[in-house]
Design an enzyme around this catalytic site. Structure first.
Site, PDB file in Angstrom:
ATOM      1  N   LYS A  39      29.313  41.127  46.815  1.00  0.00           N
ATOM      2  CA  LYS A  39      29.417  39.975  46.284  1.00  0.00           C
ATOM      3  C   LYS A  39      30.688  40.221  46.414  1.00  0.00           C
ATOM      4  CE  LYS A  39      29.304  40.901  41.557  1.00  0.00           C
ATOM      5  NZ  LYS A  39      28.953  40.363  40.542  1.00  0.00           N
ATOM      6  N   ARG A 137      23.886  33.185  29.819  1.00  0.00           N
ATOM      7  CA  ARG A 137      24.882  32.512  30.802  1.00  0.00           C
ATOM      8  C   ARG A 137      23.289  31.941  32.254  1.00  0.00           C
ATOM      9  NH1 ARG A 137      28.077  36.769  34.922  1.00  0.00           N
ATOM     10  NH2 ARG A 137      25.821  37.218  35.607  1.00  0.00           N
ATOM     11  N   HIS A 166      19.859  40.112  32.917  1.00  0.00           N
ATOM     12  CA  HIS A 166      21.257  40.657  33.157  1.00  0.00           C
ATOM     13  C   HIS A 166      21.665  40.881  31.478  1.00  0.00           C
ATOM     14  CE1 HIS A 166      25.042  41.921  35.613  1.00  0.00           C
ATOM     15  NE2 HIS A 166      25.967  40.653  35.034  1.00  0.00           N
ATOM     16  N   ARG A 222      20.887  47.234  39.685  1.00  0.00           N
ATOM     17  CA  ARG A 222      21.822  46.228  41.066  1.00  0.00           C
ATOM     18  C   ARG A 222      23.080  46.838  40.365  1.00  0.00           C
ATOM     19  NH1 ARG A 222      19.162  42.268  37.448  1.00  0.00           N
ATOM     20  NH2 ARG A 222      21.541  42.275  36.811  1.00  0.00           N
ATOM     21  N   TYR A 265      63.731  37.322  40.344  1.00  0.00           N
ATOM     22  CA  TYR A 265      63.574  35.801  39.624  1.00  0.00           C
ATOM     23  C   TYR A 265      63.911  36.319  38.349  1.00  0.00           C
ATOM     24  CZ  TYR A 265      61.754  34.037  43.766  1.00  0.00           C
ATOM     25  OH  TYR A 265      60.957  33.660  44.699  1.00  0.00           O
ATOM     26  N   CYS A 312      57.149  38.943  43.075  1.00  0.00           N
ATOM     27  CA  CYS A 312      57.201  37.736  43.931  1.00  0.00           C
ATOM     28  C   CYS A 312      55.861  37.558  44.848  1.00  0.00           C
ATOM     29  CB  CYS A 312      58.365  37.486  44.445  1.00  0.00           C
ATOM     30  SG  CYS A 312      60.072  38.817  43.660  1.00  0.00           S
ATOM     31  N   MET A 313      56.026  36.486  45.258  1.00  0.00           N
ATOM     32  CA  MET A 313      55.133  36.796  45.943  1.00  0.00           C
ATOM     33  C   MET A 313      54.385  36.915  47.056  1.00  0.00           C
ATOM     34  SD  MET A 313      53.726  32.531  47.938  1.00  0.00           S
ATOM     35  CE  MET A 313      53.975  31.326  46.061  1.00  0.00           C
ATOM     36  N   ASP A 314      55.461  37.732  47.507  1.00  0.00           N
ATOM     37  CA  ASP A 314      55.675  38.836  48.803  1.00  0.00           C
ATOM     38  C   ASP A 314      56.441  39.176  48.840  1.00  0.00           C
ATOM     39  OD1 ASP A 314      54.098  36.169  49.941  1.00  0.00           O
ATOM     40  OD2 ASP A 314      56.133  35.529  50.098  1.00  0.00           O
TER      41      ASP A 314
END
Ligand SMILES: *Cc1c(COP(=O)(O)O)cnc(C)c1O
Length: 376
Positions: A39, A137, A166, A222, A265, A312-314
């Site tokens: 997953k 759950r 689980h 699993r 920043y 930062c973002m990038d």
């Protein structure tokens, strides 16, 4: 995204490490079936390539969270059984049947609808029934489980291939709650056998349980995290797992700055000396947590170097003053090892108060993955 040519960052997935980890699982569980959990894009490693690799190793099933993840595997030509572990909705029934996906089920209305659809098309659909033994759950209460399984087993359009539950805390040293969950599941399993209801699979064990209970209970396990090379247990790793993912990024620019210069920043870092500051093409949009601002460590030319200023973002900055001749265009290791030094996802997780799972599956899809040591 293309994995050819220039890229700013790259994820190298070592398929030999995944095969090695799979063999360790195999050694732990003997002849039991292995449902490999792929997953969340195989915990960030790339669902298709990892699923192909594990299929060749001989899995009993693959496990995904959502229908769409199962469909992606089918579209890539993966034919084996696929368990949809969070279940499906009524409007997904046609795709479940058409693509031979195996839903986890715990709801009467859905069971009835699935049976009706399957019978209309003269099919028999495999399902696994989820029982809640203490996770709080998904799943039926243990008191309701027997009746539900019995009813499902009598339906013409349904084949109950498995029951599962689980663990909530099989990663702890104190396994008393896990033992209680195990006891409840054994009760259900034995009761079904006494009633003469034969179900091929009963499963409970995630990575933590596989590592704790080497002789895993029941007949299918699993594993997720351990296949990718990390232990969910606190403290000492009990198996020589190999992390499969390395994340590298390039220096976009490197410059000498004097003492007293602020970086990024919020100006949270100010140089105390003349420094070499390298700007890297990786940021929180790539899955490098912003919490690593002034906290993270990377490896440049075999040396550990600190992240300085805010992520930062990038882009992210490191202090490369102690590194000789680092140049623009060169690679820095963000997750992985170089020479004697290493930084793995569990270390990033400790620095950001989370778990290796979140670091791994947070690594963005915008970074190309390349696969090493594929076996054809
Ligand atoms: C994710 C998941 C697993 C795998 O857990 P790991 O701790 O990664 O081994 C197993 N079972 C279910 C139901 C899951 O959702």
């Amino acid at each position: 995204m293309s994995t050819k040519g220039w890229s700013a960052s790259v994820i190298e997935v070592n398929l030999a490490a995944i095969r090695h980890n799979f063999k360790l699982v195999r050694r732990c569980v003997g002849r039991k079936g292995i449902l490999a959990v792929v997953k969340a894009n195989a915990y960030g490693h790339g669902n298709i390539e990892v699923a192909r690799c594990l299929t060749k190793m001989g899995v009993a099933m693959l496990g995904v969270a959502y229908l769409e993840e199962g469909l992606a595997l089918r579209e890539a030509g993966i034919e084996g059984p696929i368990l949809i572990m969070t279940g499906v909705s009524a409007d997904q029934i046609p795709e479940v049947v058409q693509y031979r996906l195996t839903p986890v089920l715990f709801d009467r209305t859905l069971l009835t609808a699935l049976n009706r659809y399957a019978r209309r098309y003269k099919k028999r659909v495999d399902i696994h029934i989820k029982i809640d033994t203490g996770m709080g759950r998904l799943g039926l209460a243990t008191e309701d489980a027997l009746d539900f399984v019995q009813k499902a087993a009598d339906l013409e359009g349904i084949h109950v291939e498995g029951i599962l539950t689980h663990f909530a805390d099989a990663d702890l040293a104190d396994l008393s709650f896990a033992e209680r969950q195990l006891g409840k599941m054994k009760g259900v399993w034995e009761h079904l056998r006494r009633e003469g209801i034969r179900i091929p699979y009963c499963h409970i064990a995630n990575s933590a349980a596989i590592m704790h209970y080497h002789a895993s209970p029941f007949n299918l396990v699993r594993p997720g995290l351990m296949l990718y090379g990390y232990s969910p247990l606190q403290g000492e790793a009990t198996l020589p797992l190999h992390p499969a993912m390395q994340l590298k990024t390039r220096v976009i620019s490197i410059k000498k700055v004097s003492a007293g210069v602020s970086i990024s920043y919020g100006r949270t870092f100010v140089t105390k000396r003349e420094s070499l500051i390298a700007t890297l093409s990786l940021g929180y949009a790539d899955g490098y947590p912003r919490l690593l601002s002034n906290r993270g460590v990377m490896i440049a030319k075999g040396r550990r170097v600190p992240v300085v200023g805010r992520v930062c973002m990038d882009m992210t900055m490191i202090d490369a003053t102690e590194v000789s001749d680092l140049a623009a265009g060169e690679w820095v290791t963000v997750i992985g090892s170089e020479g004697k030094e290493s930084v793995w996802a569990d270390e990033l997780a400790r620095w950001t108060d989370t778990i290796s799972y979140e670091i791994l599956c947070g690594i963005s899809d915008r970074i190309p993955r390349v696969y090493l040591h594929a076996m054809d």
